[in-house]
Design an enzyme around this catalytic site. Structure first.
Site, PDB file in Angstrom:
ATOM      1  N   HIS A 270       1.048  -1.112   0.079  1.00 52.68           N
ATOM      2  CA  HIS A 270       0.042  -0.069   0.004  1.00 52.68           C
ATOM      3  C   HIS A 270       0.831   1.287   0.108  1.00 52.68           C
ATOM      4  O   HIS A 270       1.718   1.304  -0.853  1.00 52.68           O
ATOM      5  CB  HIS A 270      -1.129  -0.118   1.357  1.00 52.68           C
ATOM      6  CG  HIS A 270      -2.064   0.840   0.991  1.00 52.68           C
ATOM      7  ND1 HIS A 270      -2.552   1.673   0.138  1.00 52.68           N
ATOM      8  CD2 HIS A 270      -2.755   1.320   2.179  1.00 52.68           C
ATOM      9  CE1 HIS A 270      -3.567   2.328   0.317  1.00 52.68           C
ATOM     10  NE2 HIS A 270      -3.776   2.194   1.678  1.00 52.68           N
ATOM     11  N   HIS A 317      -2.356  -2.463  -9.758  1.00 47.13           N
ATOM     12  CA  HIS A 317      -3.563  -1.631  -8.836  1.00 47.13           C
ATOM     13  C   HIS A 317      -4.597  -2.674  -8.684  1.00 47.13           C
ATOM     14  O   HIS A 317      -4.845  -3.573  -9.498  1.00 47.13           O
ATOM     15  CB  HIS A 317      -3.989  -0.344  -9.402  1.00 47.13           C
ATOM     16  CG  HIS A 317      -4.640   0.483  -8.302  1.00 47.13           C
ATOM     17  ND1 HIS A 317      -5.983   0.419  -7.947  1.00 47.13           N
ATOM     18  CD2 HIS A 317      -4.103   1.441  -7.343  1.00 47.13           C
ATOM     19  CE1 HIS A 317      -6.106   1.338  -7.302  1.00 47.13           C
ATOM     20  NE2 HIS A 317      -5.056   1.760  -6.524  1.00 47.13           N
ATOM     21  N   ARG A 326      -3.160  10.270 -11.239  1.00 47.46           N
ATOM     22  CA  ARG A 326      -2.148  10.710  -9.997  1.00 47.46           C
ATOM     23  C   ARG A 326      -0.942  10.937 -10.509  1.00 47.46           C
ATOM     24  O   ARG A 326      -0.044  11.598 -10.256  1.00 47.46           O
ATOM     25  CB  ARG A 326      -2.471  10.055  -8.853  1.00 47.46           C
ATOM     26  CG  ARG A 326      -3.970  10.213  -8.187  1.00 47.46           C
ATOM     27  CD  ARG A 326      -4.298   9.248  -6.877  1.00 47.46           C
ATOM     28  NE  ARG A 326      -4.092   7.872  -7.367  1.00 47.46           N
ATOM     29  CZ  ARG A 326      -3.915   6.906  -6.308  1.00 47.46           C
ATOM     30  NH1 ARG A 326      -4.389   7.468  -4.966  1.00 47.46           N
ATOM     31  NH2 ARG A 326      -3.810   5.885  -6.667  1.00 47.46           N
TER      32      ARG A 326
HETATM   33  C1  COA Z   1      -1.141  -2.895  -5.992  1.00 55.42           C
HETATM   34  C2  COA Z   1      -1.048  -4.400  -5.843  1.00 55.42           C
HETATM   35  C3  COA Z   1      -0.625  -4.804  -4.518  1.00 55.42           C
HETATM   36  C4  COA Z   1      -2.465  -4.959  -6.271  1.00 55.42           C
HETATM   37  O1  COA Z   1      -2.613  -6.383  -5.825  1.00 55.42           O
HETATM   38  P1  COA Z   1      -3.542  -7.361  -6.808  1.00 55.42           P
HETATM   39  O2  COA Z   1      -5.014  -6.748  -6.823  1.00 55.42           O
HETATM   40  O3  COA Z   1      -3.511  -8.556  -6.046  1.00 55.42           O
HETATM   41  O4  COA Z   1      -3.006  -7.225  -8.112  1.00 55.42           O
HETATM   42  P2  COA Z   1      -3.192  -8.510  -9.373  1.00 55.42           P
HETATM   43  O5  COA Z   1      -4.661  -9.143  -9.280  1.00 55.42           O
HETATM   44  O6  COA Z   1      -2.956  -7.613 -10.599  1.00 55.42           O
HETATM   45  O7  COA Z   1      -2.186  -9.440  -8.955  1.00 55.42           O
HETATM   46  C5  COA Z   1      -2.232 -10.721  -9.812  1.00 55.42           C
HETATM   47  C6  COA Z   1      -0.919 -11.251 -10.143  1.00 55.42           C
HETATM   48  O8  COA Z   1       0.187 -10.231 -10.365  1.00 55.42           O
HETATM   49  C7  COA Z   1       1.127  -9.504  -9.620  1.00 55.42           C
HETATM   50  N1  COA Z   1       1.322  -8.493  -9.677  1.00 55.42           N
HETATM   51  C8  COA Z   1       0.615  -7.361  -9.611  1.00 55.42           C
HETATM   52  N2  COA Z   1       1.270  -5.955  -9.784  1.00 55.42           N
HETATM   53  C9  COA Z   1       2.614  -6.610  -9.882  1.00 55.42           C
HETATM   54  C10 COA Z   1       3.679  -5.708 -10.026  1.00 55.42           C
HETATM   55  N3  COA Z   1       3.769  -4.567 -10.107  1.00 55.42           N
HETATM   56  N4  COA Z   1       5.098  -6.374 -10.252  1.00 55.42           N
HETATM   57  C11 COA Z   1       5.019  -7.646 -10.467  1.00 55.42           C
HETATM   58  N5  COA Z   1       3.993  -8.635 -10.197  1.00 55.42           N
HETATM   59  C12 COA Z   1       2.836  -7.907  -9.870  1.00 55.42           C
HETATM   60  C13 COA Z   1       0.619 -10.052  -8.200  1.00 55.42           C
HETATM   61  O9  COA Z   1       1.740 -10.187  -7.227  1.00 55.42           O
HETATM   62  C14 COA Z   1      -0.033 -11.453  -8.566  1.00 55.42           C
HETATM   63  O10 COA Z   1       0.842 -12.537  -8.471  1.00 55.42           O
HETATM   64  P3  COA Z   1       0.518 -13.948  -7.875  1.00 55.42           P
HETATM   65  O11 COA Z   1      -0.711 -14.424  -8.704  1.00 55.42           O
HETATM   66  O12 COA Z   1       1.680 -14.656  -8.051  1.00 55.42           O
HETATM   67  O13 COA Z   1       0.411 -13.620  -6.540  1.00 55.42           O
HETATM   68  C15 COA Z   1      -0.008  -5.073  -6.957  1.00 55.42           C
HETATM   69  O14 COA Z   1      -0.217  -4.784  -8.173  1.00 55.42           O
HETATM   70  C16 COA Z   1       1.468  -4.857  -6.314  1.00 55.42           C
HETATM   71  O15 COA Z   1       1.894  -5.374  -5.672  1.00 55.42           O
HETATM   72  N6  COA Z   1       2.131  -3.538  -7.025  1.00 55.42           N
HETATM   73  C17 COA Z   1       3.321  -3.195  -6.673  1.00 55.42           C
HETATM   74  C18 COA Z   1       3.192  -2.490  -5.228  1.00 55.42           C
HETATM   75  C19 COA Z   1       2.550  -1.014  -5.406  1.00 55.42           C
HETATM   76  O16 COA Z   1       2.814  -0.317  -6.258  1.00 55.42           O
HETATM   77  N7  COA Z   1       1.623  -0.839  -4.662  1.00 55.42           N
HETATM   78  C20 COA Z   1       1.048   0.373  -4.570  1.00 55.42           C
HETATM   79  C21 COA Z   1      -0.474   0.524  -5.029  1.00 55.42           C
HETATM   80  S1  COA Z   1      -1.347   1.961  -5.139  1.00 55.42           S
END
Ligand code: COA
Length: 437
Positions: A270, A317, A326
């Site tokens: 987050h 996201h 943003r």
């Molecule tokens: C934001 C976040 C937590 C959303 O999670 P989510 O809703 O579970 O995302 P998804 O449904 O797209 O995830 C599906 C898969 O893609 C992966 N994935 C998603 N974003 C990714 C990223 N930036 N880099 C690598 N892998 C990613 C997830 O880890 C998940 O892998 P898994 O199936 O092995 O567990 C995720 O995109 C993330 O970890 N981003 C990086 C951290 C970040 O920027 N956070 C700030 C958010 S505002």
């Protein structure tokens, strides 16, 4: 009664019948179904919360009170000579739903100014932390310590009608919002500037005063305005907002609520992602020995991160399915103010290569950047290289939306939150069509 509170009161009075009617006449109408994947998978997309403060469209991005961010940046009043609008204006908008004029903004500024002084013990609590503590842990504790100031708690324990809960909650909310920049700036100066505190300047607006207390020159006042405004809210289901709502639903006071939401924001998936981005960029910088990488070298770096089982910070996201507006607002600011900054050049190159790599990898549902991919490099450019601190800035902004939500939650009488849980065996039976309940 201040202008903000009077307008808020009138809005609450006219809004209540809508919620009452929905509950009384349409309470049984089905809104959504829930699947096993949603139950195991963190309730993604489950329509089960209500808020009128903001709405997040997966393709369009966030709207505050019906307005997109570019619309707001155009419509909200700004201090003389400033590029960005008043933070006080976003407070007025999120609480009331109306775009403020200069008079309303001045009224909010007066309210903030009256309430900003910190009790002495807050400084003592901050001073008592070991200097290697994470600023988010200090920030959360400093807020928590002020729970003893809660006006709501005093009123509640003295006996108050449910219909009036919003009023002392509003007072706590404004008291805390006024103090958060003071706490944040003091934590910064204490941890990284030898504890030399810079006193508030009551003649400045919130953005100007924060920049002043941080000891950073223009245009950091505009950076602060932009930063706090874009972080202020992202509807109700994200961890910080949902934590705020959940904890608030027990009638905990605003200090307990905001301290709790800060703890949720402090996780790397987050709010902490903004510091992770900088850590990751520094790794890249070290690997490249300071030179700008080629696109091919950058691709390799991104793949190496993914192949080591890590996420690319600042990308993806849970709701958005396109580039975060943003991110774009901040990118525009960087292009205008420091297009040649090496970290900005890295960031912009990553914008070119990361989405196609995430698409090729095929896991992330959203391969596009979120706001965290850009926010830290702006802070870095203006001298805040202590990236542990970035999530505190996010928290000061996010508190505005959560405070507005808590006041409205109480005004509309939203009850204690209590979803039902099942066991794995029950889910297995449901999956096999055996569940009878
Ligand atoms: C934001 C976040 C937590 C959303 O999670 P989510 O809703 O579970 O995302 P998804 O449904 O797209 O995830 C599906 C898969 O893609 C992966 N994935 C998603 N974003 C990714 C990223 N930036 N880099 C690598 N892998 C990613 C997830 O880890 C998940 O892998 P898994 O199936 O092995 O567990 C995720 O995109 C993330 O970890 N981003 C990086 C951290 C970040 O920027 N956070 C700030 C958010 S505002």
């Amino acid at each position: 009664m201040s202008n903000l509170k009077q307008v808020l009161y009138e809005k609450i009075m006219s809004w209540r019948p809508r919620t009452e009617k929905l509950l009384k006449e349409y309470g049984d109408v089905v809104v959504d179904k829930v699947t096993i994947a949603q139950i195991i998978g963190g309730m993604r997309d489950l329509k089960s919360l209500v808020t009128d403060i903001s709405y997040l469209d997966p393709m369009e991005g966030i709207r505050y009170r019906g307005y997109t961010l570019p619309e707001l940046f155009e419509k909200l009043p700004r201090p003389k000579g400033a590029e960005m609008p008043y933070i006080e204006g976003i407070i007025y908008l999120l609480f009331t739903g109306d775009i403020p004029g200069q008079r309303e903004v001045t009224d909010v500024a007066d309210e903030i100014n009256k309430r900003r002084i910190l009790p002495r013990y807050v400084y003592e609590v901050i001073d008592a932390f070991p200097t290697y503590s994470h600023p988010m842990a200090i920030f959360s504790t400093a807020i928590l310590t002020m729970s003893r100031e809660s006006f709501f708690s005093k009123k509640y324990h003295g006996g108050i009608s449910k219909l009036d809960y919003w009023d002392p909650t509003y007072e706590d909310a404004l008291n805390l919002l006024a103090k958060l920049p003071e706490i944040g700036a003091y934590i910064y100066r204490k941890l990284y500037k030898g504890g030399q505190r810079i006193l508030s300047n009551p003649n400045l607006d919130m953005g100007g005063n924060f920049a002043h207390m941080m000891g950073i020159d223009k245009p950091y006042d505009d950076v602060t305005r932009m930063n706090l405004i874009i972080h202020a809210d992202h509807e109700s289901g994200n961890v910080s907002a949902h934590t705020g709502h959940l904890v608030g639903s027990t009638l905990s006071d605003v200090y307990l609520v905001i301290s709790a939401m800060i703890n949720g924001l402090a996780g790397p998936l987050h709010g902490l992602a903004n510091q992770e981005v900088l850590r990751w960029l520094q790794d890249l910088n070290e690997r490249m020995d300071g030179k700008i990488p080629t696109l091919e070298e950058l691709r390799q770096f991104v793949w190496d991160t993914l192949n080591s089982g890590q996420v690319i910070p600042g990308y993806g996201h849970a709701v958005l399915r396109k580039t975060d507006p943003r991110y774009l607002i901040q990118r525009e600011f960087c292009l205008k103010h420091f297009p040649d900054d090496p970290l900005f050049i890295y960031t912009d190159m990553l914008f070119k290569v990361v989405p196609e790599i995430l698409m090729e990898q095929g896991k992330a549902k959203n391969p596009w950047p979120n706001l965290d991919a850009q926010s830290g490099i702006i802070q870095w450019h203006y001298g805040i290289t202590e990236y542990d601190f970035y999530t505190v800035l996010f928290g000061i902004g996010r508190a505005i939306g959560i405070c507005a939500n808590i006041v409205w939650d109480r005004a509309l009488g939203y009850p204690l939150e209590r979803p039902k849980s099942l066991t794995t065996e029950m889910l297995e039976k449901i999956a096999m069509g055996e569940h009878t309940d």
